[in-house]
Design an enzyme around this catalytic site. Structure first.
Site, PDB file in Angstrom:
ATOM      1  CG  HIS A   1      -2.066  -0.936   1.108  1.00 30.08           C
ATOM      2  ND1 HIS A   1      -3.149  -0.915   1.973  1.00 30.08           N
ATOM      3  CD2 HIS A   1      -2.318  -1.931   0.219  1.00 30.08           C
ATOM      4  CE1 HIS A   1      -4.007  -1.858   1.631  1.00 30.08           C
ATOM      5  NE2 HIS A   1      -3.517  -2.490   0.572  1.00 30.08           N
TER       6      HIS A   1
ATOM      7  CE1 TYR B   1      -7.220   3.882  10.278  1.00 29.03           C
ATOM      8  CE2 TYR B   1      -6.318   4.090   8.056  1.00 29.03           C
ATOM      9  CZ  TYR B   1      -6.287   3.525   9.322  1.00 29.03           C
ATOM     10  OH  TYR B   1      -5.319   2.593   9.619  1.00 29.03           O
TER      11      TYR B   1
ATOM     12  N   PRO C   1      -6.551   0.368  17.826  1.00 27.75           N
ATOM     13  CG  PRO C   1      -8.424  -0.733  16.982  1.00 27.75           C
ATOM     14  CD  PRO C   1      -7.863  -0.143  18.241  1.00 27.75           C
TER      15      PRO C   1
ATOM     16  CE  LYS D   1       2.122   3.391  13.623  1.00 29.35           C
ATOM     17  NZ  LYS D   1       2.874   2.993  12.449  1.00 29.35           N
TER      18      LYS D   1
ATOM     19  CE1 TYR E   1      -2.202   4.003   9.009  1.00 36.21           C
ATOM     20  CE2 TYR E   1      -0.947   3.078   7.190  1.00 36.21           C
ATOM     21  CZ  TYR E   1      -2.082   3.097   7.972  1.00 36.21           C
ATOM     22  OH  TYR E   1      -3.099   2.194   7.734  1.00 36.21           O
TER      23      TYR E   1
END
Length: 403
Positions: free
Chosen positions: A75, A204, A296, A300, A394
């Protein structure tokens, strides 16, 4: 009583325990894993699967990357949608080429289990009455029940990879550990389905109806989440009700292309931030969920466990290769520095993207808190410097080397 002996005893056959065991075996360091449940039960745990580069590199170093490299999805970015307006965080561009890999934790665990079996490395499932003894001495040992008999396992070091509810952390006396915890006033309702994912990258979503996440396990299997009250149960949510609510929280174009289907698994997970300090007591080391939990939201949890594994693996390799036992005292400080970065990022993402409603977040009023979060989102989503902060966190902070 039956006696066993090894160099490193590992408590827990989840991905962190299995990965540590595989890495140590590659260095010729003998290890035995004890697990309280069956292998099938371990594989039945549904968990996330966004892997940082550091985790991917460790799996490759362990020699267990063939299926991950073949079936995993790289990704380059992900989306954050606020009330239907999407912003793509271009990880690759913002971090000078870093990416993440989407590959389910269950699949990683399966690969590691098969590699351990093929290498004829010992793992004892369905152990009970596990007790860690004399961990402050140079000759710790573990007693446990296995197949109706009592065992004693002598070892040099113990890696506690047995999760939040395991015995390892509880072995550290209460007056020798400090526990930091925050429990969030909502949970995540997760649904797994054999349907193509709505997007090639994660989405998200922050909406007036609450948070949602569109994720994936493969090209044909999807994982979706909805923010729900802690008072809800899965009985409150039929498949149809879940899909209807998800469509209302997704951006319109994503909702239109969403493919629905029967759920394979449905569960509600509470969210918490938790850190135990220190992560080491004598010759006992806490690894992964045994020492820390993150919400979540920032993907991580598994990745922080991997960085724990990396640090402990380097330490034990130096111990057995060079005879340097002084380096073991570095474990807790190195691991905790990265853990707190991950905790802060996950807490921050959770605050920005979830609906707290009338729940007090701190001493400030909920309306004031919402205004702060709106300002945060505006800066971090609409300014390149803000996006860089999200992207670099991230993809994961660098692993720290031993001194």
């Amino acid at each position: 009583m039956k006696h066993l002996k090894t160099q490193v005893a590992i408590i827990g056959a989840g991905p962190s325990g299995l990965l540590l065991g595989q890495l140590l075996a590659k260095q010729g360091i003998d290890n035995i894993i004890l697990e309280r449940v069956t292998g099938d039960y371990v594989l039945g745990r549904i968990r996330a699967g966004i892997l940082e580069q550091g985790f991917v590199d460790l799996v490759r170093e362990a020699g267990v990357a063939q299926r991950m490299d073949t079936e995993g999805h790289v990704h380059d970015g992900f989306e954050i949608a606020v009330n239907g307006e999407s912003t793509r965080i271009d990880l690759k561009q913002l971090t000078q080429g870093k990416t993440v890999v989407c590959y389910g934790q269950t699949e990683i665990t399966r690969d590691l289990m098969e590699a351990r079996e093929q290498a004829d490395l010992q793992i004892l499932y369905e152990t009970s009455e596990v007790k860690l003894n004399e961990v402050k001495s140079d000759k710790p040992f573990i007693t446990f029940e296995y197949q109706g008999e009592t065992y004693r396992l002598d070892c040099d070091y113990i890696a506690g990879c047995d999760g939040f509810h395991g015995v390892s952390r509880k072995t550290i006396p209460e007056d020798k550990r400090t526990e930091h915890e925050r429990v969030y006033p909502f949970g995540w309702l997760g649904l797994l389905s054999d349907t193509p994912p709505v997007s090639d990258e994660l989405i998200y979503c922050k909406s007036e109806r609450g948070f949602a996440l569109a994720s994936m396990r493969s090209e044909t299997r999807s994982r979706y989440y909805l923010q729900v009250p802690l008072s809800d149960s899965t009985d409150d949510w039929s498949d149809d009700k879940f899909w209807d609510e998800l469509k209302k929280r997704l951006p319109a174009e994503a909702a239109e292309r969403l493919v629905t289907g029967p759920s394979i698994e449905k569960s509600i997970a509470p969210l918490r931030s938790f850190v135990c300090e220190p992560l080491q007591y004598g010759r006992l080391f806490l690894v992964g969920d045994a020492g820390h939990i993150v919400p979540p939201t920032g993907a991580k949890g598994l990745n922080l466990a991997a960085s724990d594994v990396s640090t402990l693996y380097k330490i034990l390799t130096r111990v057995y290769r060079d005879g340097d036992t002084d380096c073991i005292d570095q474990y807790s400080a190195i691991a905790l520095r990265r853990i707190w970065h991950g905790e802060r990022f996950s807490w921050w993402m959770s605050n920005m993207l979830h609906d707290y409603g009338s729940t007090a977040v701190s001493d400030m009023e909920a309306e004031t808190f919402d205004r702060f979060m709106d300002s945060e989102l505006d800066y971090y989503l609409h300014h390149e410097e803000g996006q860089k902060v999200i992207a670099n966190q991230y993809v994961g902070m660098p692993y720290e080397e031993l001194r």
